[in-house]
Design an enzyme around this catalytic site. Structure first.
Site, PDB file in Angstrom:
ATOM      1  N   GLY A  12       0.767  -1.172   0.034  1.00 53.57           N
ATOM      2  CA  GLY A  12      -0.155  -0.022  -0.093  1.00 53.57           C
ATOM      3  C   GLY A  12       0.838   1.381  -0.115  1.00 53.57           C
ATOM      4  O   GLY A  12       0.736   2.197  -0.831  1.00 53.57           O
ATOM      5  N   PHE A  70      10.065  -1.385   4.151  1.00 52.30           N
ATOM      6  CA  PHE A  70       8.680  -1.481   4.169  1.00 52.30           C
ATOM      7  C   PHE A  70       8.125  -2.833   4.107  1.00 52.30           C
ATOM      8  O   PHE A  70       7.087  -3.172   4.425  1.00 52.30           O
ATOM      9  CB  PHE A  70       8.078  -0.304   3.441  1.00 52.30           C
ATOM     10  CG  PHE A  70       8.036   0.890   3.656  1.00 52.30           C
ATOM     11  CD1 PHE A  70       7.410   1.391   4.421  1.00 52.30           C
ATOM     12  CD2 PHE A  70       9.192   1.867   2.904  1.00 52.30           C
ATOM     13  CE1 PHE A  70       7.339   3.011   4.635  1.00 52.30           C
ATOM     14  CE2 PHE A  70       9.339   3.007   3.091  1.00 52.30           C
ATOM     15  CZ  PHE A  70       8.482   3.593   3.923  1.00 52.30           C
ATOM     16  N   HIS A 112       1.678   0.424  16.589  1.00 46.34           N
ATOM     17  CA  HIS A 112       1.196  -0.639  17.307  1.00 46.34           C
ATOM     18  C   HIS A 112       2.337  -1.025  18.467  1.00 46.34           C
ATOM     19  O   HIS A 112       2.112  -1.899  19.271  1.00 46.34           O
ATOM     20  CB  HIS A 112       0.459  -1.629  16.415  1.00 46.34           C
ATOM     21  CG  HIS A 112      -0.615  -1.191  15.688  1.00 46.34           C
ATOM     22  ND1 HIS A 112      -1.889  -0.917  16.454  1.00 46.34           N
ATOM     23  CD2 HIS A 112      -0.936  -0.923  14.465  1.00 46.34           C
ATOM     24  CE1 HIS A 112      -2.577  -0.361  15.753  1.00 46.34           C
ATOM     25  NE2 HIS A 112      -1.862  -0.322  14.545  1.00 46.34           N
ATOM     26  N   TYR A 135       2.107  -8.522  16.048  1.00 49.69           N
ATOM     27  CA  TYR A 135       2.379  -7.418  15.083  1.00 49.69           C
ATOM     28  C   TYR A 135       3.445  -6.564  15.755  1.00 49.69           C
ATOM     29  O   TYR A 135       4.406  -6.174  15.559  1.00 49.69           O
ATOM     30  CB  TYR A 135       1.302  -7.238  14.248  1.00 49.69           C
ATOM     31  CG  TYR A 135       1.834  -5.873  13.311  1.00 49.69           C
ATOM     32  CD1 TYR A 135       2.472  -5.966  12.284  1.00 49.69           C
ATOM     33  CD2 TYR A 135       1.130  -4.623  13.689  1.00 49.69           C
ATOM     34  CE1 TYR A 135       3.057  -4.823  11.581  1.00 49.69           C
ATOM     35  CE2 TYR A 135       1.394  -3.311  13.018  1.00 49.69           C
ATOM     36  CZ  TYR A 135       2.323  -3.670  11.924  1.00 49.69           C
ATOM     37  OH  TYR A 135       2.447  -2.661  11.038  1.00 49.69           O
TER      38      TYR A 135
HETATM   39  P1  NAI Z   1       1.561  -3.923   2.781  1.00 47.41           P
HETATM   40  O1  NAI Z   1       0.991  -4.946   3.528  1.00 47.41           O
HETATM   41  O2  NAI Z   1       0.326  -3.271   1.774  1.00 47.41           O
HETATM   42  O3  NAI Z   1       2.848  -4.218   1.945  1.00 47.41           O
HETATM   43  C1  NAI Z   1       3.733  -4.871   2.650  1.00 47.41           C
HETATM   44  C2  NAI Z   1       4.493  -5.538   1.535  1.00 47.41           C
HETATM   45  O4  NAI Z   1       5.571  -6.491   1.848  1.00 47.41           O
HETATM   46  C3  NAI Z   1       3.627  -6.537   0.536  1.00 47.41           C
HETATM   47  O5  NAI Z   1       3.718  -5.942  -0.739  1.00 47.41           O
HETATM   48  C4  NAI Z   1       4.183  -7.862   0.674  1.00 47.41           C
HETATM   49  O6  NAI Z   1       4.306  -8.593  -0.445  1.00 47.41           O
HETATM   50  C5  NAI Z   1       5.794  -7.618   1.132  1.00 47.41           C
HETATM   51  N1  NAI Z   1       6.330  -8.434   1.763  1.00 47.41           N
HETATM   52  C6  NAI Z   1       5.580  -9.491   2.802  1.00 47.41           C
HETATM   53  N2  NAI Z   1       6.781 -10.579   3.124  1.00 47.41           N
HETATM   54  C7  NAI Z   1       7.748 -10.458   2.382  1.00 47.41           C
HETATM   55  C8  NAI Z   1       8.773 -10.949   2.211  1.00 47.41           C
HETATM   56  N3  NAI Z   1       8.954 -12.418   3.137  1.00 47.41           N
HETATM   57  N4  NAI Z   1       9.857 -10.548   1.397  1.00 47.41           N
HETATM   58  C9  NAI Z   1       9.687  -9.389   0.622  1.00 47.41           C
HETATM   59  N5  NAI Z   1       8.431  -8.819   0.694  1.00 47.41           N
HETATM   60  C10 NAI Z   1       7.490  -9.059   1.654  1.00 47.41           C
HETATM   61  O7  NAI Z   1       1.814  -2.867   3.874  1.00 47.41           O
HETATM   62  P2  NAI Z   1       1.845  -1.191   3.801  1.00 47.41           P
HETATM   63  O8  NAI Z   1       0.609  -0.788   4.154  1.00 47.41           O
HETATM   64  O9  NAI Z   1       2.442  -0.843   2.686  1.00 47.41           O
HETATM   65  O10 NAI Z   1       2.983  -1.081   4.917  1.00 47.41           O
HETATM   66  C11 NAI Z   1       4.480  -0.950   4.602  1.00 47.41           C
HETATM   67  C12 NAI Z   1       5.228  -1.235   6.100  1.00 47.41           C
HETATM   68  O11 NAI Z   1       4.935   0.123   6.794  1.00 47.41           O
HETATM   69  C13 NAI Z   1       4.745  -2.463   6.681  1.00 47.41           C
HETATM   70  O12 NAI Z   1       6.040  -3.062   7.339  1.00 47.41           O
HETATM   71  C14 NAI Z   1       3.665  -2.014   7.810  1.00 47.41           C
HETATM   72  O13 NAI Z   1       3.844  -2.929   8.857  1.00 47.41           O
HETATM   73  C15 NAI Z   1       4.433  -0.589   8.042  1.00 47.41           C
HETATM   74  N6  NAI Z   1       3.474   0.309   8.458  1.00 47.41           N
HETATM   75  C16 NAI Z   1       2.160   0.719   7.718  1.00 47.41           C
HETATM   76  C17 NAI Z   1       1.527   1.506   8.124  1.00 47.41           C
HETATM   77  C18 NAI Z   1       0.230   1.835   7.328  1.00 47.41           C
HETATM   78  O14 NAI Z   1      -0.395   2.799   7.834  1.00 47.41           O
HETATM   79  N7  NAI Z   1       0.266   1.594   6.031  1.00 47.41           N
HETATM   80  C19 NAI Z   1       1.020   1.878   9.521  1.00 47.41           C
HETATM   81  C20 NAI Z   1       2.274   1.544  10.461  1.00 47.41           C
HETATM   82  C21 NAI Z   1       3.233   0.746   9.658  1.00 47.41           C
HETATM   83  C1  15L Z   2      -0.384  -0.345  11.055  1.00 50.77           C
HETATM   84  O1  15L Z   2       0.618  -0.596  11.527  1.00 50.77           O
HETATM   85  C2  15L Z   2      -0.844  -1.120   9.825  1.00 50.77           C
HETATM   86  O2  15L Z   2       0.073  -1.579   9.071  1.00 50.77           O
HETATM   87  C3  15L Z   2      -1.799  -0.480   8.841  1.00 50.77           C
HETATM   88  O3  15L Z   2      -2.430  -1.174   7.968  1.00 50.77           O
HETATM   89  C4  15L Z   2      -2.934   0.392  10.001  1.00 50.77           C
HETATM   90  O4  15L Z   2      -3.553  -0.617  10.467  1.00 50.77           O
HETATM   91  C5  15L Z   2      -2.096   1.208  10.835  1.00 50.77           C
HETATM   92  O5  15L Z   2      -1.206   0.412  11.660  1.00 50.77           O
HETATM   93  C6  15L Z   2      -3.143   2.000  11.795  1.00 50.77           C
HETATM   94  O6  15L Z   2      -2.895   1.781  12.966  1.00 50.77           O
HETATM   95  O7  15L Z   2      -4.152   2.583  11.448  1.00 50.77           O
END
Ligand code: NAI
Ligand code: 15L
Length: 264
Positions: A12, A70, A112, A135
């Site tokens: 995302g 990420f 979190h 998580y």
């Molecule tokens: P997302 O779930 O949309 O993207 C994560 C990506 O990591 C996916 O495309 C997935 O294919 C890839 N992935 C998973 N396992 C993998 C592996 N073994 N090797 C390589 N790639 C792998 O998450 P998003 O929303 O884009 O978030 C990105 C990062 O930011 C994550 O680490 C998430 O925990 C962190 N985060 C995101 C927040 C948000 O508001 N979107 C809030 C807090 C933290």
């Molecule tokens: C996160 O850590 C998640 O990756 C995201 O999907 C949202 O749930 C975000 O926190 C949040 O707290 O809104």
């Protein structure tokens, strides 16, 4: 020009950032699991790889000055899956980075890690961790790992406790936790180009009117978020406060704090 690796680039946040990454004027290597990689846009450089595989991690980081990490499991899940990807995968990446001489890493942590603090508590970089989920526990591991690689090897990391980085707030809670993609890009720029980064904890949040987090200890980075969730306030105009002791309302982590535990 710096060579930068972005893991999880098909997710995302990666999808939000991809169109604006060229503004950073670095060479960007985008990476994700092979079956997640989308159609490349002109000028994009994609390299598939699984972060839990040391050979893949070594290939991904080769020749990189910095990493935007990420990739991983981004919501609550079974502990064994979380461990495999967020604990083992993050360790594997940091080890590969150390061996390859990478100097700076952005670690995408999460709110979190501190999700079990009540909303009326204002937190800063030194607040106690209170993970609200397995998580969140895995992100606390990543934060500790970043600190270890800083003190032991001098690898700088931005520990970024992201609030909610989406096109717009999805619920009333996100009026406080929302972070725009533009503020994320500005912060990545500050992280890549700061004369000295160190290993700070930064809350990834826009300049929202409602706020639980204080970034004043990291003002030296020069990052000042410009956007605000206020432009979406009308979306929640009909919101009616209900039970103040509902864990989803009481705690900063919202539904993550309220949710049950995934049993093995
Ligand atoms: P997302 O779930 O949309 O993207 C994560 C990506 O990591 C996916 O495309 C997935 O294919 C890839 N992935 C998973 N396992 C993998 C592996 N073994 N090797 C390589 N790639 C792998 O998450 P998003 O929303 O884009 O978030 C990105 C990062 O930011 C994550 O680490 C998430 O925990 C962190 N985060 C995101 C927040 C948000 O508001 N979107 C809030 C807090 C933290
Ligand atoms: C996160 O850590 C998640 O990756 C995201 O999907 C949202 O749930 C975000 O926190 C949040 O707290 O809104």
């Amino acid at each position: 020009m710096q060579q930068v690796l972005m893991t999880g680039a098909a997710g995302g946040i990666g999808t939000l950032l991809r169109p604006i990454l060229p503004r950073l004027k670095v060479r960007m290597r985008l990476s994700d699991l092979a079956d997640a990689i989308p159609q490349a846009e002109p000028g994009e450089d994609w390299m598939p790889g699984d972060l839990t595989n040391p050979a893949d991690a070594a290939r991904l980081v080769a020749g990189c000055d910095a990493i935007l990490h990420f990739g991983g499991i981004s919501t609550e899940n079974r502990a064994d899956l979380i461990h495999e990807v967020n604990v083992k995968g993050t360790y594997t990446l940091y080890e590969a980075a150390r061996k390859a001489g990478v100097r700076r890493i952005l670690f995408a942590s999460s709110n979190h890690v501190i999700g079990f603090h009540p909303r009326e508590t204002r937190l800063d970089a030194d607040s106690e961790i209170r993970p609200d989920s397995m998580y969140g526990v895995s992100k606390a591991y990543g934060e500790a790992l970043a600190r270890y690689y800083w003190h032991k090897f001098g690898i700088e990391s931005l520990i970024l406790r992201i609030g909610s980085c989406f096109p717009q707030p999805k619920d009333r809670r996100m009026m406080a936790t929302w972070m725009s993609k533009e503020d994320m890009l500005r912060l990545i720029g500050a992280m890549l180009f700061a004369p000295r980064l160190g290993c700070p904890v930064v809350y990834g949040v826009s300049n929202n009117r409602e706020s639980w987090w204080d970034n004043s200890k990291t003002a030296y980075l020069g990052w000042v978020p410009q956007d605000s969730s206020e432009m979406f306030a009308t979306k929640f105009a009909d919101y009616v406060p209900n039970d103040p002791n509902d864990p989803a309302i009481l705690y900063q982590g919202g539904n993550f704090a309220k949710a049950g535990h995934f049993e093995d």
